[in-house]
Design a protein around this motif. Structure first.
Motif, mmCIF file in Angstrom:
data_model
loop_
_atom_site.group_PDB
_atom_site.id
_atom_site.type_symbol
_atom_site.label_atom_id
_atom_site.label_comp_id
_atom_site.label_asym_id
_atom_site.label_seq_id
_atom_site.Cartn_x
_atom_site.Cartn_y
_atom_site.Cartn_z
ATOM 1 N N THR B 76 48.969 34.691 90.218
ATOM 2 C CA THR B 76 48.302 36.262 89.597
ATOM 3 C C THR B 76 49.535 36.947 88.887
ATOM 4 O OG1 THR B 76 49.631 37.028 91.860
ATOM 5 C CG2 THR B 76 47.593 36.726 91.746
ATOM 6 N N LEU B 77 48.844 37.644 87.788
ATOM 7 C CA LEU B 77 50.354 38.645 86.036
ATOM 8 C C LEU B 77 49.995 39.836 86.678
ATOM 9 C CD1 LEU B 77 51.045 38.234 84.080
ATOM 10 C CD2 LEU B 77 49.285 38.183 82.272
ATOM 11 N N GLU B 78 50.885 40.419 87.726
ATOM 12 C CA GLU B 78 50.596 42.062 87.269
ATOM 13 C C GLU B 78 51.641 42.835 86.395
ATOM 14 O OE1 GLU B 78 52.900 43.144 90.578
ATOM 15 O OE2 GLU B 78 52.865 45.255 91.523
ATOM 16 N N ILE B 79 51.621 43.824 85.992
ATOM 17 C CA ILE B 79 51.374 44.884 85.278
ATOM 18 C C ILE B 79 51.693 46.685 85.979
ATOM 19 C CG2 ILE B 79 51.313 46.010 83.155
ATOM 20 C CD1 ILE B 79 49.552 43.735 82.281
ATOM 21 N N GLN B 80 53.151 46.316 85.790
ATOM 22 C CA GLN B 80 52.921 48.095 86.749
ATOM 23 C C GLN B 80 53.796 48.705 85.685
ATOM 24 O OE1 GLN B 80 57.183 46.446 88.863
ATOM 25 N NE2 GLN B 80 55.637 46.340 90.410
ATOM 26 N N ARG B 81 53.364 50.068 85.884
ATOM 27 C CA ARG B 81 53.844 51.360 84.964
ATOM 28 C C ARG B 81 52.746 51.257 83.371
ATOM 29 N NH1 ARG B 81 58.141 49.762 87.002
ATOM 30 N NH2 ARG B 81 59.017 49.639 85.002
#
Lengths: 110, 117
Positions: B76-81
């Motif tokens: 998984t690749l998460e991008i916050q804000r």
């Protein structure tokens, strides 16, 4: 200066023509050289790879590497409309990550 | 289909929201890569896993980005804000790595296209 330079085109040729696509690079540590084809809104697809200088042929495609000039080429013979795509060169110095050129957008006109 | 798969294929989000993308590599491949591609550019390397270990991260991967591959399979690749500058195609690739292999043949998925409004 980018490590890998590739003319973005666009390049438009008639069906049946010989197409020449090129990349130059500055990092002499690159050992493996690849060409990917990418159709619109799709992921890149590996076409060919070469190791060190020399030529490699696969059907209508020929990949050429000249390490002394830091220059690689992809030739497409008897080009077909289905060859219309963006062609990306990519290079690897054995460090796992690939460094890509900008991509050349190619159109083969029937 | 035994190729690399990515989900979702498209994601539209508002600035400031968090997003998460999933990649399922080719089953026998132990190496997994994330790249980002903006319009008219080639893919740029973000990060790479061998099995579950994250071995390299690009400086492009700011603190807002995090990637995991908990069991050495999917990632998984998460991008916050999220920011508008995050709008791009996020590509996942996998390769079969083993001792002595020289050619890094990476097979790419179809990508997840992110639009940040």
């Amino acid at each position: 200066q980018k490590e890998v330079e590739q003319d973005p085109g666009p390049l438009s040729v008639p069906e049946g023509a010989i197409v020449s696509l090129n990349c130059t690079y500055s990092n002499s540590a690159f050992q493996y050289f690849m060409w990917y084809r990418q159709y619109s809104r799709k992921g890149p697809e590996l076409l060919m790879y070469t190791y060190s200088s020399g030529n490699k042929e696969d059907g209508r495609f020929t990949a050429q590497v000249d390490k002394s000039s830091k220059y690689i080429s992809l030739f497409i013979r008897d080009s077909q409309p289905s060859d219309s795509a963006t062609y990306l060169c990519a290079m690897d110095q054995g460090a796992q990550k690939l460094v890509f050129g900008q991509g050349t957008r190619l159109t083969i006109n029937p | 289909d035994t190729g690399v798969s990515q989900d979702p294929r498209h994601k539209i989000t508002k600035r400031g929201q968090n997003v998460t993308f999933r990649c399922d590599p080719i089953s026998e491949h132990n190496r997994l890569y994330w790249y980002r591609q903006t319009l008219g550019q080639g893919p740029e390397f973000l990060t790479y896993f061998q099995n579950e270990a994250q071995l390299e991260k690009s400086r492009l991967l700011s603190d807002r980005f995090s990637a995991e591959r908990p069991k050495g399979s999917f990632s998984t690749l998460e991008i916050q804000r999220t920011e508008q500058g995050d709008s791009a195609m996020y590509l996942c690739a996998s390769s079969l790595g083993f001792g002595g292999q020289k050619v890094n043949e990476q097979f790419f998925g179809p990508g997840t296209r992110l639009t940040v409004l």
